[in-house]
Design an enzyme around this catalytic site. Structure first.
Site, PDB file in Angstrom:
ATOM      1  CE  LYS A   1      -3.807  -2.331   2.313  1.00 31.42           C
ATOM      2  NZ  LYS A   1      -4.362  -2.782   3.596  1.00 31.42           N
TER       3      LYS A   1
ATOM      4  CD  GLN B   1      -3.308  -4.521   6.718  1.00 27.29           C
ATOM      5  OE1 GLN B   1      -3.239  -3.547   5.979  1.00 27.29           O
ATOM      6  NE2 GLN B   1      -4.015  -5.602   6.394  1.00 27.29           N
TER       7      GLN B   1
ATOM      8  CG  ASP C   1      -9.731  -0.107   5.579  1.00 26.85           C
ATOM      9  OD1 ASP C   1      -9.525  -0.405   4.385  1.00 26.85           O
ATOM     10  OD2 ASP C   1      -9.012  -0.502   6.517  1.00 26.85           O
TER      11      ASP C   1
END
Ligand code: NAD
Length: 292
Positions: free
Chosen positions: A51, A95, A118
């Site tokens: 990412k 994460q 997200d």
């Protein structure tokens, strides 16, 4: 049978991001993404690295915070609060999964919904249900929907069966498919681990989205002739012939299912590259929306 290339569509999405980033830079703003990793899970570390790299390739401002596994809940909340307050950061991602002593739901709720790229914060879950376009939709189902749109698959009036009901994939996928508009307007069935006679249900599907987490679970008997299959699964299976000792396979038994399909996504090279591309798109959107 058409192979739907996630890699190709992801390139298209990233090119759109680049145009968005250039326009923002011309206004004096660089979209910024902060990715927070707690602990040293190797798969998570690899995701975070890719990412970060993708951000840099695109010219996004990227902050990668790697915190030790001993980080406390309060320390992590403090990091999130700092990022919430940082005007150079438009997107924040912690994460998953964090170490067991961390209350992940509380961390997600602490993220400013306007920076929750997200799409896991309750405000964004609600916005998806309300079909409010200012919300952030989880990247994987958003990527699946984009694949369907780009491949010219008509979802309007189609019977879509989503296998899996997770908050990351299955549930938001179902909401996207039933929402009004392009890539939506489908009749949606959600199947899960308690579903009776799964094959009878999936054989009725024009579109199957498989998000189960079991290697090669969806077999030819689950699929009707001419169906479209989107395989979200990423599973490591032993492969002694390869250098790494494993290979990645999806939730769909590709070799037996593909010949029955009108279109299908491969693994790797299907949904995977779309997830990261949609994360970049969500970060650009967060930056655009921050400017009002
Ligand atoms: P999860 O474990 O949270 O959810 C799995 C779902 O599958 C559950 O809702 C469960 O009810 C259902 N299920 C389990 N066994 C079943 C059965 N026998 N019949 C019907 N349904 C059953 O997993 P997840 O986070 O939703 O991920 C699913 C898969 O997608 C995994 O392989 C994961 O690695 C992959 N994934 C890929 C990406 C990507 O970028 N491509 C992103 C997220 C997840």
């Amino acid at each position: 049978m058409t192979l739907i290339s996630g890699s190709q569509v992801a390139e298209k999405v990233l090119a759109e991001c680049q145009r968005g980033i250039a326009a923002l830079k011309a206004r004096g703003v660089t979209p910024g993404l902060a990715v927070v990793l707690v602990g040293d899970d190797p798969a998570s570390r690899a995701y975070v690295r890719s990412k970060d790299k993708k951000c840099r390739d695109l010219g996004l401002y990227s902050v990668k915070l790697e915190l030790p596994a001993t980080t406390t809940q309060q320390e992590l909340l403090d990091v999130v609060a700092k990022l919430n307050a940082d005007p150079a950061i438009h997107g924040i991602l912690v994460q998953s999964p964090p170490p067991k002593h961390i209350d992940e739901a509380a961390i997600v709720r602490a993220i400013d919904p306007a920076k929750d790229v997200d799409g896991f914060h309750p405000v964004n879950v609600a916005k998806l249900a309300l079909e409010d376009p200012t919300g952030f939709v989880p990247c994987t189902p958003l990527g699946c929907q984009r694949l369907l749109i780009d491949a010219g698959i008509e979802t309007k009036g189609a019977h879509a069966v989503v296998i899996g009901r997770s908050m990351i994939v299955g549930k938001p996928m179902a909401m996207l498919l039933m929402a009004k508009g392009p890539g939506g307007d489908a009749t949606v069935t959600v199947a899960h681990s308690r579903t009776r006679d799964l094959a009878a249900i999936t054989r009725e599907a024009d579109i199957i989205i498989a998000a189960i987490g079991r290697p090669s679970f969806v077999k030819a008997e689950h699929v009707k002739q001419g169906a479209v299959v989107i395989d979200v699964g990423i599973n490591r299976v032993e492969d002694l012939g390869s250098e790494k000792g494993y290979k990645l396979v999806g939730d769909v038994a590709f070799d037996e299912v593909a010949p029955k399909c009108r279109a299908i996504t491969p693994v790797p090279g299907g949904v995977g590259p779309m997830t990261i591309a949609m994360l970049m798109a969500n970060t650009v959107k967060a930056c655009q929306q921050s400017l009002g």
